[in-house]
Design a protein around this motif. Structure first.
Motif, mmCIF file in Angstrom:
data_model
loop_
_atom_site.group_PDB
_atom_site.id
_atom_site.type_symbol
_atom_site.label_atom_id
_atom_site.label_comp_id
_atom_site.label_asym_id
_atom_site.label_seq_id
_atom_site.Cartn_x
_atom_site.Cartn_y
_atom_site.Cartn_z
ATOM 1 N N ALA A 1 48.222 31.771 30.601
ATOM 2 C CA ALA A 1 47.412 31.348 31.751
ATOM 3 C C ALA A 1 45.762 31.095 32.006
ATOM 4 N N THR A 2 45.692 32.362 30.425
ATOM 5 C CA THR A 2 44.236 32.538 30.329
ATOM 6 C C THR A 2 43.375 31.560 30.020
ATOM 7 N N GLN A 3 44.363 30.177 29.517
ATOM 8 C CA GLN A 3 44.033 28.932 28.359
ATOM 9 C C GLN A 3 43.567 28.337 29.593
ATOM 10 N N LEU A 4 44.672 28.282 31.084
ATOM 11 C CA LEU A 4 44.224 27.172 31.532
ATOM 12 C C LEU A 4 43.611 27.354 32.849
ATOM 13 N N LEU A 5 43.360 28.444 32.864
ATOM 14 C CA LEU A 5 41.783 28.822 33.848
ATOM 15 C C LEU A 5 40.553 29.109 33.086
ATOM 16 N N ALA A 6 40.717 28.826 31.928
ATOM 17 C CA ALA A 6 39.795 28.871 31.445
ATOM 18 C C ALA A 6 39.591 26.756 30.933
ATOM 19 N N GLU A 7 40.256 26.058 31.094
ATOM 20 C CA GLU A 7 40.230 24.712 31.241
ATOM 21 C C GLU A 7 39.623 24.536 32.355
ATOM 22 N N LEU A 8 40.244 25.062 33.827
ATOM 23 C CA LEU A 8 40.063 24.082 34.802
ATOM 24 C C LEU A 8 38.653 24.687 35.799
ATOM 25 N N SER A 9 38.440 26.095 35.167
ATOM 26 C CA SER A 9 36.667 26.207 35.126
ATOM 27 C C SER A 9 36.328 25.831 34.719
ATOM 28 N N SER A 10 36.145 25.060 32.918
ATOM 29 C CA SER A 10 35.356 23.926 31.954
ATOM 30 C C SER A 10 34.688 23.210 32.505
ATOM 31 N N ALA B 1 32.996 22.943 36.555
ATOM 32 C CA ALA B 1 32.276 24.628 36.596
ATOM 33 C C ALA B 1 32.435 25.229 37.550
ATOM 34 N N ILE B 2 33.862 26.085 37.642
ATOM 35 C CA ILE B 2 33.729 27.033 38.649
ATOM 36 C C ILE B 2 33.471 28.485 37.737
ATOM 37 N N GLY B 3 32.955 29.129 38.622
ATOM 38 C CA GLY B 3 32.466 30.438 38.022
ATOM 39 C C GLY B 3 34.200 31.048 38.696
ATOM 40 N N VAL B 4 34.066 32.407 36.678
ATOM 41 C CA VAL B 4 35.558 33.646 37.516
ATOM 42 C C VAL B 4 35.157 34.666 37.182
ATOM 43 N N LEU B 5 35.101 35.243 38.548
ATOM 44 C CA LEU B 5 35.032 36.672 38.341
ATOM 45 C C LEU B 5 35.987 37.881 38.802
ATOM 46 N N ALA B 6 36.415 38.236 37.569
ATOM 47 C CA ALA B 6 37.203 39.184 37.489
ATOM 48 C C ALA B 6 37.155 40.915 37.977
ATOM 49 N N CYS B 7 38.016 40.587 38.833
ATOM 50 C CA CYS B 7 38.033 42.020 39.855
ATOM 51 C C CYS B 7 38.974 43.347 39.666
ATOM 52 N N ALA B 8 38.547 44.635 39.397
ATOM 53 C CA ALA B 8 39.222 45.130 38.905
ATOM 54 C C ALA B 8 40.483 44.808 37.596
ATOM 55 N N SER B 9 40.852 44.266 37.239
ATOM 56 C CA SER B 9 41.146 43.345 36.063
ATOM 57 C C SER B 9 42.082 44.591 35.067
ATOM 58 N N SER B 10 43.409 44.170 35.026
ATOM 59 C CA SER B 10 44.120 45.350 33.714
ATOM 60 C C SER B 10 44.312 44.358 32.263
ATOM 61 N N SER B 11 43.766 43.268 32.829
ATOM 62 C CA SER B 11 43.787 42.879 31.200
ATOM 63 C C SER B 11 42.571 41.477 31.001
ATOM 64 N N VAL B 12 42.549 40.865 30.080
ATOM 65 C CA VAL B 12 41.545 39.738 30.749
ATOM 66 C C VAL B 12 42.050 38.419 30.773
ATOM 67 N N PRO B 13 41.555 37.996 31.794
ATOM 68 C CA PRO B 13 41.903 36.806 32.373
ATOM 69 C C PRO B 13 40.883 35.780 32.270
ATOM 70 N N ILE B 14 39.737 35.552 31.289
ATOM 71 C CA ILE B 14 39.211 34.810 30.998
ATOM 72 C C ILE B 14 37.637 35.694 30.332
ATOM 73 N N ALA B 15 38.004 34.240 28.589
ATOM 74 C CA ALA B 15 37.048 35.297 27.068
ATOM 75 C C ALA B 15 35.525 35.742 27.809
ATOM 76 N N GLY B 16 34.669 36.719 26.823
ATOM 77 C CA GLY B 16 33.870 37.094 27.710
ATOM 78 C C GLY B 16 32.974 36.257 27.344
#
Length: 594
Positions: A237-246, A249-264
Motif C-alpha cells: 500500500a505504501t508503494q501505491l500511495l507514493a504512486e498516486l501522490s506522485s 501531485a497530492i500532499g500526504v500528511l500522516a496523523c498519529a501514525s503507527s507505521s510509515v505510510p510514505i517515505a520521508g
C-alpha cells in the motif's frame, strides 16, 4: 500419549506460528509436559518458546513480532491473574490491529480428583472466577472456551482466521486444566486442521461509483490532501500511495501514525502531525481520509473548510470499536487500502492527462515549495541547544542519533528498525528521523511501555521474516521506560540474543499530562508550575538510573549524557556495542526538565 496440549501445539505449527511468548502457571502443566515430550522425541519443540517474566512484555513482544512479520504470534498467560497482568498491552493490540492469539489457562473445575488436573493447590480456588474472559472481551475480535481436545484444532483455526481478517486484532482462547490434560487418540492428532482451508477473509474493494467519484474529485481539485496513519501496515500500500501522490501531485500528511505510510524523502510528503493545529487541512478542497483512526481533532480548531469534499476509505470507516467517531463525508467506503489505491490509480490512467496536467503542475510547484521550507526548518532546529547552552534539544539529539547510526551501520542507516514511544515528542521523532516505509513503528494504541517488549519481539520477527536489519533502535521517554517493565525486558533480551539500542529522552517526568492541562487551563493555577509541583515530574534529584536498571537486569551497556557535544560520540559507541558485542545499550539523554 497425546493430550489436548498436543493438539494445541500441532495446530499452531500447522498454522505457521513460529513463536509463543509465555508466562507459565499452574494451569499449564499439560503444555509443559507436552513440550518436554516433543524435546524427548524430536529434539526440539514444534514452535519456539520465549519465556517472559512479565505478561505485559510478552504481549508487547508478540505485538512487535506481528508488526514486522505481518503474521500472528501466540501469547500464553496464567488464568485470570495473567490475563490481568497483560494490562494496557491488550489495548495496544486492539487499537493497533495486531493479529495475536492469546491463550489463557484457567483453574480446574473439579476439586476431588475426578479428572487428571483437578484442583490440588490453594490458589486454584481463588483463581476460579465467574467470567475470566470478561477481563479482556471488549478488546478482542473473538473470545471462546476450548471445552474438549476433540474440537480444539478447529477452535484455534477459527480464532486465527478471525485475528487475521480485517480489521485484524487480538483473539482470546481459554481452557480449564482438565481439558488440557484430556487424552487424545492418534486419529485426532492426525486430523489437526491445516491452514489451507482456513483463509483470512478476502479484503473489500471500492464500488464503481466510489472509484469514479473519488478519482474525479482528486483530479479536478485545486488543493487535494491525503490524510493517513496506518497505510504503512501494508508495504504494498505504501508503494501505491507514493504512486498516486506522485502522479496527481497530492500532499500526504500522516496523523498519529503507527507505521510509515510514505517515505520521508517523497517530495509530496507533508510530514507527521500529532498535536495542535493541523496544517494544510483548512485550505484543502478535497480530502481523502485513508486508513486512519482520528483524522483531525475539532477542539484543536482543525476541520476542513465548509465546501471541502471528504472521502473516507478504511477497513472500518465507522470505527465500531470506538465510543464516538464521526466524519462529515461525501462517501464512507469499506475497503482494504492496497486494493482501493490500486483501483484509483487504474481509474486515473483511464483519464486523459491533458485535461488536468496544468492543474497538477501548479500543485507540484506548491508542494515542492512547502517541502523545501520544511527541510530548512527541520535542519535549523537540529542546530539549537537548550536555553542553558549545554543540554541538547530533542531535534539536536535526533539529528545526532541519525548521523551516528548512518556512520556506524553497513547500510548507512538504511537497514535500521526504529521503534518510538516518545509521547509528547512523537512529532519531533517522526519528522526529524524521516523514516522510509517498513523502518519505523509505534504501537497504534495509547498504553505506554510497549516499546521495550516490542523491541525484543521485532528483533525476533526480523530474523523469522529474513529481513536484513543492521540494528534495532528504540526511543522513549523516561516515564514511559518505567512503564515497560525494563527488568523483565532486558532479562529476555539477553537470554534470547535480541540486543537493541534504547534512547531514553529524559525530561525528568511525564510532560504529556502537563501539556494536556495547559491546553484546557492555559492560564490556570498550574500553567506556570513545575512538573514536580504538579506531581508529574521527578525533580532534579529524583531520577532513576534508567541505564543502570538495564545493566543490572540484562548486562546492558549503560551511559548517561547531559551535554549536547557528547551525544554523537556516545551514540556511535552504543551502536558499536549492540552490533559487535551483541549487548543491549541504553543511553539516558538529559534534556530540559519539565
Amino acid at each position: 500419549m497425546y493430550t489436548t496440549a498436543s493438539v494445541f501445539f500441532q495446530t499452531l505449527a500447522n498454522a505457521g506460528i513460529t513463536h509463543a511468548f509465555v508466562n507459565w502457571g499452574s494451569d499449564h502443566v499439560a503444555l509443559l509436559e507436552e513440550l518436554q515430550r516433543q524435546r524427548a522425541n524430536d529434539g526440539k519443540t514444534l514452535i519456539d518458546i520465549v519465556t517472559c517474566p512479565s505478561e505485559y512484555v510478552a504481549l508487547s513482544a508478540a505485538h512487535g513480532y506481528a508488526q514486522i512479520t505481518g503474521k500472528p504470534a501466540v501469547v500464553i498467560v496464567h488464568g485470570d491473574v495473567g490475563t490481568q497482568t497483560m494490562a494496557g498491552a491488550v489495548h495496544n493490540a486492539d487499537k493497533g490491529q495486531m493479529p495475536v492469539l492469546i491463550f489463557a489457562g484457567s483453574a480446574p473445575f473439579t476439586a476431588n480428583g475426578e479428572l487428571r488436573g483437578s484442583k490440588d493447590e490453594y490458589g486454584m480456588w481463588l483463581q476460579d472466577v465467574p467470567d475470566q474472559p470478561a477481563i479482556v472481551r471488549q478488546y478482542m475480535r473473538h473470545v471462546a472456551q476450548i471445552q474438549s481436545g476433540k474440537i480444539a484444532s478447529k477452535m484455534i483455526m477459527r480464532a486465527l482466521q478471525i485475528a487475521t481478517s480485517q480489521p485484524r486484532g487480538p483473539v482470546y482462547l481459554w481452557a480449564r486444566r482438565e481439558v488440557l490434560e484430556e487424552d487424545i487418540d492418534e486419529a485426532t492428532m492426525t486430523a489437526a486442521a491445516t491452514l489451507s482451508k482456513w483463509p483470512s477473509v478476502t479484503a473489500g474493494a471500492l464500488t464503481p461509483r466510489a472509484i469514479e467519484t473519488i478519482t474525479s474529485a482528486l483530479i479536478h481539485a485545486e488543493s487535494p490532501l491525503i490524510l493517513t496513519a496506518n497505510a504503512g501496515r501494508n508495504m504494498s500500500a505504501t508503494q501505491l500511495l507514493a504512486e498516486l501522490s506522485s502522479a496527481l501531485a497530492i500532499g500526504v500528511l500522516a496523523c498519529a501514525s503507527s507505521s510509515v505510510p510514505i517515505a520521508g524523502s517523497h517530495p509530496y510528503h507533508l510530514g507527521y502531525h500529532f498535536w495542535g493545529k493541523q496544517p494544510y487541512l483548512d485550505t484543502a478542497d478535497v480530502v481523502l481520509v485513508l486508513d486512519i483512526d482520528v483524522p483531525w481533532v475539532d477542539a484543536d480548531g482543525c476541520s476542513p473548510h465548509a465546501g471541502a469534499k471528504v472521502f473516507v476509505i478504511d477497513n472500518d470507516p465507522l470505527k465500531r470499536t470506538l465510543g464516538w467517531s464521526h466524519v462529515d463525508a461525501e462517501l464512507l467506503c469499506t475497503a482494504e487500502t492496497e486494493t482501493a489505491l490500486g483501483q484509483l490509480i487504474e481509474a486515473m490512467r483511464d483519464v486523459d492527462a491533458a485535461t488536468y496536467s496544468e492543474r497538477v503542475q501548479a500543485r507540484r510547484r506548491s508542494l515542492e515549495a512547502i517541502k523545501a521550507a520544511r527541510q530548512v526548518q527541520l535542519s535549523h532546529a537540529e542546530t539549537l541547544l537548550a536555553p542553558d547552552g549545554v543540554l541538547p534539544t530533542v531535534p539536536l539529539l535526533l539529528g545526532a542519533l541519525r548521523s551516528a547510526v548512518a556512520a556506524q551501520t553497513p547500510s548507512d542507516g538504511r537497514k535500521v528498525l526504529y521503534l518510538t514511544e516518545a509521547a509528547s515528542a512523537s512529532g519531533l521523532v517522526w519528522n526529524h528521523l524521516a523514516p522510509e516505509p517498513g523502518s519505523m513503528f509505534m504501537s497504534g494504541g495509547t498504553s505506554l511501555g510497549w516499546v521495550l517488549g516490542a523491541s525484543v519481539g521485532m528483533s525476533i520477527g526480523a530474523k523469522v521474516a529474513q529481513k536484513e536489519v543492521d540494528l534495532v533502535v528504540s526511543l522513549t521517554g523516561d516515564g514511559n521506560y518505567l512503564f515497560g517493565a525494563p527488568t523483565a525486558t532486558y532479562w529476555v533480551a539477553k537470554k534470547y540474543d535480541t540486543p537493541f539500542l534504547m534512547i531514553v529522552v529524559n525530561n525528568r517526568g511525564w510532560f504529556s499530562p502537563k501539556f494536556s492541562m495547559r491546553a484546557v487551563h492555559p492560564t490556570g493555577h498550574g500553567s506556570a508550575a513545575s512538573g514536580e509541583k504538579l506531581s508529574v515530574g521527578f525533580g532534579q534529584d529524583g531520577n532513576v538510573d534508567y541505564a543502570g536498571v538495564a545493566a543490572a537486569a540484562g548486562g546492558a551497556w549503560a551511559r548517561q549524557v547531559s551535554r549536547a557535544d557528547q551525544l554523537r560520540g556516545v551514540f556511535e559507541e552504543a551502536v558499536r556495542v549492540v552490533m559487535q558485542d551483541r549487548r543491549c545499550a541504553v543511553v539516558d539523554c538529559i534534556v530540559e526538565s519539565i
